[in-house]
Design an enzyme around this catalytic site. Sequence first.
Site, short mmCIF file in Angstrom:
data_model
loop_
_atom_site.label_atom_id
_atom_site.label_comp_id
_atom_site.label_asym_id
_atom_site.label_seq_id
_atom_site.Cartn_x
_atom_site.Cartn_y
_atom_site.Cartn_z
N HIS A 303 0.86 -1.18 0.00
CA HIS A 303 0.00 0.00 0.00
C HIS A 303 0.89 1.22 0.00
O HIS A 303 1.95 1.22 0.62
CB HIS A 303 -0.89 -0.02 1.26
CG HIS A 303 -2.01 0.95 1.21
ND1 HIS A 303 -1.85 2.27 1.55
CD2 HIS A 303 -3.31 0.80 0.86
CE1 HIS A 303 -3.02 2.89 1.42
NE2 HIS A 303 -3.93 2.03 1.00
N ASP A 360 -7.98 -4.96 0.16
CA ASP A 360 -8.55 -5.71 -0.96
C ASP A 360 -8.29 -7.21 -0.88
O ASP A 360 -8.91 -7.98 -1.59
CB ASP A 360 -7.95 -5.19 -2.29
CG ASP A 360 -8.19 -3.71 -2.46
OD1 ASP A 360 -9.35 -3.30 -2.29
OD2 ASP A 360 -7.22 -2.97 -2.73
C1 MLT Z 1 -8.32 3.13 -0.26
O1 MLT Z 1 -8.96 2.68 0.68
O2 MLT Z 1 -8.70 4.12 -0.92
C2 MLT Z 1 -7.09 2.39 -0.71
O3 MLT Z 1 -6.51 1.71 0.34
C3 MLT Z 1 -6.12 3.23 -1.49
C4 MLT Z 1 -5.42 4.35 -0.78
O4 MLT Z 1 -5.69 4.72 0.34
O5 MLT Z 1 -4.49 4.91 -1.41
#
Ligand code: MLT
Length: 426
Positions: A303, A360
Site C-alpha cells: 500500500h 482488498d
Molecule cells: C483506499 O482505501 O482508498 C485504498 O486503500 C487506497 C489508498 O488509500 O491509497
Amino acid sequence: MANTDTVEIKIGDKTFLLPAFAGTYDEKAADISKLLAETGFVTYDIGYKNTATTRSTITFIDGDVGTLEHRGYPIEQLADQASYLEVMHLLLHETLPTQAQLEAFKEALNAHAGLPAGIYTLLDALPDEIHPMGMLSVVMNALSGYHPEAEDSWANPEVRWDAIYRLLANMPAITAAIYRRSQKLPYVAYDPSLDYVSNFLNMMFGKIDKVAAEALDTLLILHADHEQNCSTSTVRMVGSSHVNLYASIAAGCNALWGPLHGGANQEVLEMLEAIRLDGGDTEKYIAKAKDKADPFRLMGFGHRVYKNYDPRARVIKKYVDKVLDELHIEDPLVEIAKGLESAALSDSYFVDRKLFPNVDFYSGIIYRALGIPVNLFTVMFAFGRLPGWISQWKELREHNEPINRPRQIYMGEATRDYTPIAQRES
Ligand code: MLT
C-alpha cells in the site's frame, strides 16, 4: 512542533524561510504556498508522494504503525461497535449521533430514497458488456439531470444537503440495480420499512439474511473513508471546479474503477481463482511474485501509505472465518489466500519491502460468500466509500479551497517555426 517554526531552504546564496506547521500527531508540513512567488521555484513530486493537498479533520492514518481513525475513533472500534449509518453520520456531521440524531438521519435518508424510473431505463439501454463501474459512473452523472437544482450545490447549503442525502439514500438502490441489470434480473423496489443494509440485500437478492447484513455493514464501515486516496483526491479536485456534487462523485467512481485502486479487489479474487485452477500451489506463486522476469503480480499486497499491516485487512481477516462459518460456506480460495499471506509474511522479500495484505486482499472472499459477483466488487467499494467522498467534498466546500491547478516542468521542444506540410521530411 510549534506553529511558529519554519523550514529553511537555501537557493544559491539566498535563504528563504517557509512557514511550517504540524498536525494532531505531529506530522510535519512545510507550507510552500508562496514558494513560487518568493523563489521562482516549484516543487516536483510525481505521484504526490510527499505532498499534502489539504488540512483535513476527517481521517487519520499512521502508515508505519498501521492505524486508521475517523474523527479520532479507531477503525477497529467502529467496525466492532458502530453501525455503518453511525459512521456515515460521524464522517458527515463530525460526531457520533445520539439516538435522536440517528433517527433523524434515517428519516432524512428515507425521505430522499427512490430512484427516478428513467435511471432504470438508462441502465437497460447500456450495452451488456459495460463494466458495472461504467454503469455507476453513468448513473451518477444522470442523477444530476433529474436534480438540475444541484448545479447550485456548491453555493446553496439547502441544495447541497438535499444532494448529499439523495446520493446516500440511493446508493443501495443504485448498486442493486446495477447488479440486477448485469444479471438481466427484474429490479426490486426500495422498501421504506427496512433498514439501510437490509434494504440493499432485499433489492439485490430479494431476501435478507441477518449474517449477511451484519457482515456487509462491517465491510461498508471499513471502506467508508481513507483520506486523500486517488478517488477521494479526484472528487476533491473535480469538486474544486465547483461542478455539482453528482458530477464530482462520478469522477471519483471513474478513479476508483482502476486496477491500482478499487479495481484491485476484483483482481485479487481473479488471481486466487487462477491459482486454484492451477492446482493451488501458493509457494509457486510466491516464487513467481519474487521473480522480476515473471509478469505475475501478487495482488492485494502493499500500500502506498501502509508500511505495516493494513488495519482494515486485519479486521476483515477476523471476519472471514466467522462469516463463512455462519453462512455454512467452504471456499477453497480462503486456504489459498491464507497460504499466500503466511508464506509472504515469513519471507524476507516481502517483509523487507513492507508488503503486507491490504483491504482488498480478504474483502472479495466475503463479498463472494455473500453472493456478490466479482465484477461488482468495485461497486461495493464505491458503495462503502460514498460517505467518505461526500464528507471530503463537503470539507473542501467548507474550507472554500481554490480550484486545484498543479504546475508542471515543461521538458518538450523550445519555440520553433511552423513548417508547411509539403516541406516536412518523411
Ligand atoms: C483506499 O482505501 O482508498 C485504498 O486503500 C487506497 C489508498 O488509500 O491509497
